[in-house]
Design an enzyme around this catalytic site. Sequence first.
Site, PDB file in Angstrom:
ATOM      1  N   PRO A   1       0.836  -1.201   0.000  1.00  0.00           N
ATOM      2  CA  PRO A   1       0.000   0.000   0.000  1.00  0.00           C
ATOM      3  C   PRO A   1       0.874   1.256   0.000  1.00  0.00           C
ATOM      4  O   PRO A   1       1.786   1.368   0.822  1.00  0.00           O
ATOM      5  CB  PRO A   1      -0.813  -0.119   1.289  1.00  0.00           C
ATOM      6  CG  PRO A   1      -0.760  -1.575   1.639  1.00  0.00           C
ATOM      7  CD  PRO A   1       0.587  -2.054   1.177  1.00  0.00           C
TER       8      PRO A   1
ATOM      9  N   CYS B   1       0.528   5.349  -0.008  1.00  0.00           N
ATOM     10  CA  CYS B   1      -0.345   6.520   0.088  1.00  0.00           C
ATOM     11  C   CYS B   1       0.022   7.549  -0.974  1.00  0.00           C
ATOM     12  O   CYS B   1       1.203   7.856  -1.174  1.00  0.00           O
ATOM     13  CB  CYS B   1      -0.248   7.133   1.478  1.00  0.00           C
ATOM     14  SG  CYS B   1      -1.059   6.151   2.746  1.00  0.00           S
TER      15      CYS B   1
ATOM     16  N   ALA C   1      -3.814   3.043   1.674  1.00  0.00           N
ATOM     17  CA  ALA C   1      -4.727   2.996   2.815  1.00  0.00           C
ATOM     18  C   ALA C   1      -6.024   3.687   2.419  1.00  0.00           C
ATOM     19  O   ALA C   1      -6.036   4.889   2.127  1.00  0.00           O
ATOM     20  CB  ALA C   1      -4.097   3.684   4.024  1.00  0.00           C
TER      21      ALA C   1
ATOM     22  N   GLN D   1      -6.527  -2.101   0.826  1.00  0.00           N
ATOM     23  CA  GLN D   1      -6.222  -1.970   2.244  1.00  0.00           C
ATOM     24  C   GLN D   1      -7.280  -1.085   2.894  1.00  0.00           C
ATOM     25  O   GLN D   1      -7.417   0.088   2.557  1.00  0.00           O
ATOM     26  CB  GLN D   1      -4.838  -1.358   2.465  1.00  0.00           C
ATOM     27  CG  GLN D   1      -4.441  -1.365   3.942  1.00  0.00           C
ATOM     28  CD  GLN D   1      -3.143  -0.654   4.221  1.00  0.00           C
ATOM     29  OE1 GLN D   1      -3.015   0.547   3.963  1.00  0.00           O
ATOM     30  NE2 GLN D   1      -2.159  -1.365   4.757  1.00  0.00           N
TER      31      GLN D   1
ATOM     32  N   TYR E   1      -1.831   3.740  13.107  1.00  0.00           N
ATOM     33  CA  TYR E   1      -3.217   4.101  12.817  1.00  0.00           C
ATOM     34  C   TYR E   1      -4.157   3.397  13.795  1.00  0.00           C
ATOM     35  O   TYR E   1      -3.700   2.729  14.734  1.00  0.00           O
ATOM     36  CB  TYR E   1      -3.529   3.835  11.346  1.00  0.00           C
ATOM     37  CG  TYR E   1      -2.678   4.702  10.444  1.00  0.00           C
ATOM     38  CD1 TYR E   1      -2.696   6.094  10.576  1.00  0.00           C
ATOM     39  CD2 TYR E   1      -1.814   4.150   9.511  1.00  0.00           C
ATOM     40  CE1 TYR E   1      -1.895   6.912   9.788  1.00  0.00           C
ATOM     41  CE2 TYR E   1      -1.013   4.954   8.706  1.00  0.00           C
ATOM     42  CZ  TYR E   1      -1.051   6.332   8.849  1.00  0.00           C
ATOM     43  OH  TYR E   1      -0.249   7.131   8.075  1.00  0.00           O
TER      44      TYR E   1
ATOM     45  N   ARG F   1      -2.210  -6.159   8.086  1.00  0.00           N
ATOM     46  CA  ARG F   1      -0.878  -5.536   8.156  1.00  0.00           C
ATOM     47  C   ARG F   1      -0.578  -5.145   9.585  1.00  0.00           C
ATOM     48  O   ARG F   1      -1.344  -4.412  10.221  1.00  0.00           O
ATOM     49  CB  ARG F   1      -0.795  -4.306   7.237  1.00  0.00           C
ATOM     50  CG  ARG F   1       0.593  -3.667   7.281  1.00  0.00           C
ATOM     51  CD  ARG F   1       0.866  -2.698   6.154  1.00  0.00           C
ATOM     52  NE  ARG F   1       2.013  -3.155   5.380  1.00  0.00           N
ATOM     53  CZ  ARG F   1       2.723  -2.366   4.562  1.00  0.00           C
ATOM     54  NH1 ARG F   1       2.384  -1.104   4.379  1.00  0.00           N
ATOM     55  NH2 ARG F   1       3.748  -2.851   3.902  1.00  0.00           N
TER      56      ARG F   1
ATOM     57  N   LEU G   1      12.855  -2.113   2.196  1.00  0.00           N
ATOM     58  CA  LEU G   1      14.110  -2.011   1.452  1.00  0.00           C
ATOM     59  C   LEU G   1      14.490  -3.331   0.781  1.00  0.00           C
ATOM     60  O   LEU G   1      15.621  -3.806   0.885  1.00  0.00           O
ATOM     61  CB  LEU G   1      15.230  -1.492   2.345  1.00  0.00           C
ATOM     62  CG  LEU G   1      15.108  -0.022   2.779  1.00  0.00           C
ATOM     63  CD1 LEU G   1      16.321   0.404   3.575  1.00  0.00           C
ATOM     64  CD2 LEU G   1      14.909   0.896   1.577  1.00  0.00           C
TER      65      LEU G   1
ATOM     66  N   ARG H   1       9.011   1.393  -2.451  1.00  0.00           N
ATOM     67  CA  ARG H   1       9.815   2.413  -3.121  1.00  0.00           C
ATOM     68  C   ARG H   1      10.472   1.894  -4.402  1.00  0.00           C
ATOM     69  O   ARG H   1      10.508   2.587  -5.412  1.00  0.00           O
ATOM     70  CB  ARG H   1      10.873   2.954  -2.155  1.00  0.00           C
ATOM     71  CG  ARG H   1      10.297   3.846  -1.069  1.00  0.00           C
ATOM     72  CD  ARG H   1      11.348   4.220  -0.026  1.00  0.00           C
ATOM     73  NE  ARG H   1      10.853   5.195   0.927  1.00  0.00           N
ATOM     74  CZ  ARG H   1      10.090   4.919   1.982  1.00  0.00           C
ATOM     75  NH1 ARG H   1       9.733   3.663   2.205  1.00  0.00           N
ATOM     76  NH2 ARG H   1       9.686   5.876   2.803  1.00  0.00           N
TER      77      ARG H   1
END
Length: 360
Positions: free
Chosen positions: A25, A27, A61, A103, A185, A233, A304, A327
């Site tokens: 996910p 954002c 999300a 998600q 969250y 998650r 990573l 990423r």
Amino acid sequence: MSESTLFSPHTIRSVTVRNRIWVAPLCQYSVDREDGVPTDWHLVHLGSFARGGAGLVMTEATAVNAVGRISAEDTGIYTDEQRDGWSRIVGFIHSQGASAGIQLAHAGRKASVFREWGAESGTRPVGAGGWSTVAPSAVAFDGYDEPGALDRAGIDAIVADFARAARRSVEAGFDVVEIHAAHGYLVHQFLSPLSNRRDDGYGGSLENRARLLLEIIAAVRAEVGELVPILVRFSATDYTDGGWDVTQTTAVAEWARDAGADLFDISSGGLVAGAKIPIGPGYQVPFAAEVRRDAEVEVSAVGLITEAAQADDIIRSGRADVVMMGREIMRDPHFPLRAAHELGVPIDYWPVQYHRARPR
């Protein structure tokens, strides 16, 4: 050693995903109309990963109600218009041979903030388009406004919102739903003793702090039926003494499995501002491996993961069942196609429009 490889299919309940490279996910904060309806940006953003060969493409999300949005520019799935916007995107993901996941999220005390690249940061005031936030306890995230503590009626309403959002997700065509219980969250706020100061049935003991998550899983399972996979998650640790940790994560993963969840997406952090996180290649993989081993559940690893051989080794070694990429796959949406070439794996889902660029 595992017999699975990065490009072997993975089946959960009725869904078989074509490979083990899944999109985490991510954002985007890009609903400029602030109505929660996904836009052309989301179509191209998520569609590029499906075209690029990912197995499962997960949404950002996506809020189960308006108060649960991180920012006003977040997507949602609490209206039929939002559902229909997602349906268009899911259709394209499927047309490329990928599976689609959503998600489901509620930001709790970390809601109503300015999106991250704007001139302002922190809580967006009510008078400037923000809203009052809620949490298990009236304990603010560092630098944000104090939230209101949820009462029992408010908790019940949130469980119902997750169930309705799951129903709309299935109606939109999503193959998989994920419950967001990480990154500080709302569900993570209930899980961690650092943010949950309640003295009722939702606070104190680990069983009580896990109650909201388990109620959400049960409600979502009842809504989507037995064929749809449910992911959760987790942040495996708060990186802070006295907080949530991998031992608690493992215990709750076992309970969540028994409540109807299928696979656990293991991340970390997000509850405590400024926590010292030892970041490095694959830094969260050991958490995933520990939860997989000790809870005897399926997991995904994230953090990573940037190289084809690295990702393949995580699967082959049995440390995780799938990898979630963020990423690196944003930098190269065609990472799965490139990884297959680098690993010498023949695949049959190169887009025909791109065959002239296929390495020989």
